[in-house]
Design an enzyme around this catalytic site. Structure first.
Site, PDB file in Angstrom:
ATOM      1  N   HIS A 201      -1.054   0.801  10.410  1.00 55.14           N
ATOM      2  CA  HIS A 201       0.048  -0.163  10.213  1.00 55.14           C
ATOM      3  C   HIS A 201       1.071  -0.096  11.339  1.00 55.14           C
ATOM      4  CE1 HIS A 201      -0.943   0.084   5.697  1.00 55.14           C
ATOM      5  NE2 HIS A 201      -1.468  -1.025   6.203  1.00 55.14           N
TER       6      HIS A 201
ATOM      7  N   ASP B 160      -1.248  -4.657   9.296  1.00 50.56           N
ATOM      8  CA  ASP B 160      -2.332  -3.843   9.842  1.00 50.56           C
ATOM      9  C   ASP B 160      -2.393  -4.130  11.334  1.00 50.56           C
ATOM     10  OD1 ASP B 160      -5.117  -3.955   7.413  1.00 50.56           O
ATOM     11  OD2 ASP B 160      -3.279  -2.781   7.498  1.00 50.56           O
TER      12      ASP B 160
ATOM     13  N   GLU C  77       0.828  -1.215   0.000  1.00 56.12           N
ATOM     14  CA  GLU C  77       0.000   0.000   0.000  1.00 56.12           C
ATOM     15  C   GLU C  77       0.863   1.266   0.000  1.00 56.12           C
ATOM     16  OE1 GLU C  77      -2.311  -1.039   3.438  1.00 56.12           O
ATOM     17  OE2 GLU C  77      -2.812  -2.923   2.468  1.00 56.12           O
TER      18      GLU C  77
HETATM   19  C1  LIG Z   1      -9.250  -4.362   3.001  1.00 53.41           C
HETATM   20  C2  LIG Z   1      -8.072  -3.736   2.274  1.00 53.41           C
HETATM   21  O1  LIG Z   1      -8.029  -4.224   0.962  1.00 53.41           O
HETATM   22  C3  LIG Z   1      -6.832  -4.131   2.966  1.00 53.41           C
HETATM   23  O2  LIG Z   1      -5.709  -3.854   2.208  1.00 53.41           O
HETATM   24  C4  LIG Z   1      -6.804  -3.400   4.286  1.00 53.41           C
HETATM   25  O3  LIG Z   1      -6.959  -4.405   5.268  1.00 53.41           O
HETATM   26  C5  LIG Z   1      -5.512  -2.724   4.562  1.00 53.41           C
HETATM   27  O4  LIG Z   1      -4.482  -3.368   4.624  1.00 53.41           O
HETATM   28  C6  LIG Z   1      -5.519  -1.267   4.792  1.00 53.41           C
HETATM   29  O5  LIG Z   1      -4.348  -0.891   5.455  1.00 53.41           O
HETATM   30 MN   LIG Z   2      -2.776  -2.351   5.338  1.00 57.00          MN
END
Ligand SMILES: C[C@H](O)[C@@H](O)[C@@H](O)C(=O)CO
Ligand SMILES: [Mn+2]
Length: 595
Positions: A533, A367, A343
């Site tokens: 995170h 996360d 991300e």
């Molecule tokens: C649900 C999202 O697609 C995930 O990437 C979410 O859990 C994340 O990791 C957001 O930080």
């Molecule tokens: Mn994430």
């Protein structure tokens, strides 16, 4: 095959033996002892410390002892030519205060004043620390607790701990300087950390930001701008170690890819992994293929991939690539882990980088997803959490950037660990792979498909989670939580895992509680975590992180490190008696290291 790694010269530690310059007896009587102090520290560093690429930390000792400004200046010259990035002065005696200091303010610096009463080493230490403070050059002071005999060759344990803590943090600061953070793609899903802040990277870390549009991945794949032989090696490794561990497809029927489509996804993500790495550090093979510019890479010591959205609405996600890059091995064998944020969370990427450079180990990106109270755990699983999980725990889980070292399948004296790559055996690497299931990605999230690693981290590992957060008006702050991994029993894990994204890698984390403040209970730790995170390292490295943060003038807003382990520049004392407030005031006073 020569392991591809970021080039550049590792920063050296410059050691400055400081002496009382008065000849005719005093200086002569101290020459040997003073120079030997420097040699003993150099021996300590080179026998104990490594750079993250596995090489032994190098020290440069001044040609002579330093009894005045001329010898100080000549030493500065030598250090500049030798690539010194960290400076340590040592002395057993009185010397001429600031006439002997180095004035390069942006280099981490410390002074060890020998605690022996035959000569006033401590007096020089205090005098010169004061001079540094007056000159706006914050410096670490090292003074052993117990008086040593003048002929002692020993480095006492308390001195050794501070010398090493200072050096680990100083090397980390110097390693980041001049390197890049590479963003592949743009900002992910409105995640604040995913917005690169070039001023933070430049002024606090001495780093630059590089940006590559995600279309470059497609270009390199379509035009074949990657090492085909390596790709073939990658595919046979993937067949043997990953596809053989492919999990069931949890997607709804209409989103289940055919076997043929799945095989194409494996081929695609293998190429993505090679291309991400080449984008970060370059690859001489590309020059041989006529792609000289692509062969250069972006000199990136850390990087991240936007992944979600857009790209993953169309093409396979980066989960496999991110996991493998963050792992201490791949189809080329055991090698240094990269630092790669899913991300494109640049701040979590920096947090991983701090941890990696301090420990030389691979890092978990996650996360901070769920706090499980003992009551909720009992209600849902029917059993009470035990051991270090007894007060509840935090479920850390993210698709993508969790290193396979995080399975905890490397071991030392029968206990799970995450090792520096040069200590990992082929067998341990295989154990990590065996413990990892690769599930077809959730195509409701990742429409282009992909493969997500899944495992539960072994319990009982000391862990430290940290995160750099950016606060408008304040600047960066650092959060730190030391604790342990806890392992859920098969039944409890299945119940809890099924409630989350069961095809992602899970680490269950129990922070060490102090009973007060943010660490009064596990819930309060999570409830005060500053972002979605965390960067999780093996080991209790909070004290090293605090020292590193003080070098970078990043205040620490939350930690559970015992106060006696806190080691910051001596000037911090001048900003008040409360460790946290003085840290904020000092960081504000000095401002970013490279501004
Ligand atoms: C649900 C999202 O697609 C995930 O990437 C979410 O859990 C994340 O990791 C957001 O930080
Ligand atoms: Mn994430």
């Amino acid at each position: 095959m020569e392991k591809l790694r970021l080039g550049g010269v590792n920063p050296k530690i410059g050691i400055r033996p400081i002496i009382d310059g008065r000849r005719g007896g005093i200086r002569e009587s101290l020459e040997e002892m003073t120079m030997n102090m420097a040699k003993r520290v150099a021996e300590l560093y080179s026998s104990t410390l490594h750079y993250s690429n596995g090489k032994v930390v190098e020290c440069v000792i001044a040609d002579t002892t330093i009894g005045g400004v001329a010898e100080a200046a000549r030493t500065d010259e030598k250090f500049r030519k030798s690539g010194v990035g960290v400076i340590l002065s040592v002395t057993p005696c009185w010397c001429y205060g600031f006439e002997t200091i180095n004035m390069d303010g942006d280099m981490p610096r410390a002074i060890w004043g020998f605690n022996g009463t035959e000569r006033p080493g401590a007096v020089y230490l205090a005098c010169t620390l004061a001079a540094h403070t007056q000159k706006g050059l914050p410096t670490f002071g090292i003074y052993g607790r117990d008086v040593q005999d003048v002929d002692s060759k020993e480095i006492p344990e308390d001195v050794r701990e501070k010398l090493l803590r200072f050096a680990r943090a100083g090397i980390a600061v110097a390693e980041m300087r001049g390197k890049s953070y590479l963003s592949i793609g743009s900002v992910s899903m409105g995640i604040g950390g995913s917005i690169p802040n070039p001023d933070f990277f430049q002024e606090y870390l001495g780093m630059r930001n590089e940006y590559v549009d995600a279309s470059e991945i497609e270009r390199r794949i379509q035009l074949g701008i990657y090492d085909k032989q390596e790709y073939e090696r990658a595919m046979s490794w993937i067949e043997k170690h990953c596809k053989s561990n492919e999990g069931d497809d949890h997607n709804p029927k209409h989103l289940v890819y055919s076997r043929e489509e799945k095989d194409k996804v494996w081929e695609y993500v293998a190429k993505m992994t090679i291309i991400f790495r080449d984008l970060m550090i370059g690859n001489p093979k590309l020059a041989e293929m006529g792609f000289e510019e692509e062969a250069m890479g972006h000199y990136a010591i850390a990087g991240g991939f936007q992944g979600q959205r857009q790209w993953t609405d169309f093409r396979p996600d980066g989960d496999f690539s991110e996991a493998i890059l963050n792992t201490s091995f791949d189809w080329n064998g055991i090698r240094e882990a990269f630092t790669f944020a899913t991300e494109n969370d640049t701040l979590n990427g920096v947090s991983m980088l701090f941890n990696h450079l301090l420990t030389n180990r691979a890092q978990i990106f996650a996360d901070v997803r769920t706090y499980w109270s003992p009551e909720a755990f009992k209600r849902v699983t029917g059993s009470k959490p035990e051991g270090q999980a007894a007060n509840g725990f935090i479920h850390l889980i993210n698709s993508g950037s969790c290193t396979l070292d995080g399975t905890g399948r490397q071991s030392e004296n029968g206990k799970p660990v995450m090792k520096p790559f040069w200590e990992i055996s082929e067998k341990e690497a295989e154990e990590c792979l065996k413990a990892t299931t690769w599930y077809p990605s959730n195509r409701e999230y990742m429409r282009g498909g992909g493969y997500s690693s899944q495992f539960q981290t072994r319990g009982g590992m000391p862990l430290t989670m940290c995160r750099v957060n950016l606060v408008k008006g304040q600047g960066p702050v650092l959060q730190i939580a030391e604790g342990w991994s806890v392992e859920l029993s098969g039944k409890a894990f299945d119940i809890i895992n099924k409630r989350t994204d069961s095809i992602w890698p899970s680490t269950f984390f129990a922070p060490r509680l102090t009973g007060t403040g943010y660490f009064r209970d596990v819930y309060t730790v999570m409830n005060n975590w500053g972002a979605n995170h965390g960067a999780i390292s093996y080991g209790h490295i909070g004290a090293d992180l605090i020292t590193l943060a003080s070098m970078l003038r990043i205040p620490v807003c939350m930690h559970n490190v015992p106060e006696e382990q806190i080691f910051r520049p001596s000037a911090w004392t001048a900003f008040g008696a409360d460790p946290e407030g003085s840290d904020y005031r000092a960081c504000k006073n000095y401002g970013p290291l490279y501004k």
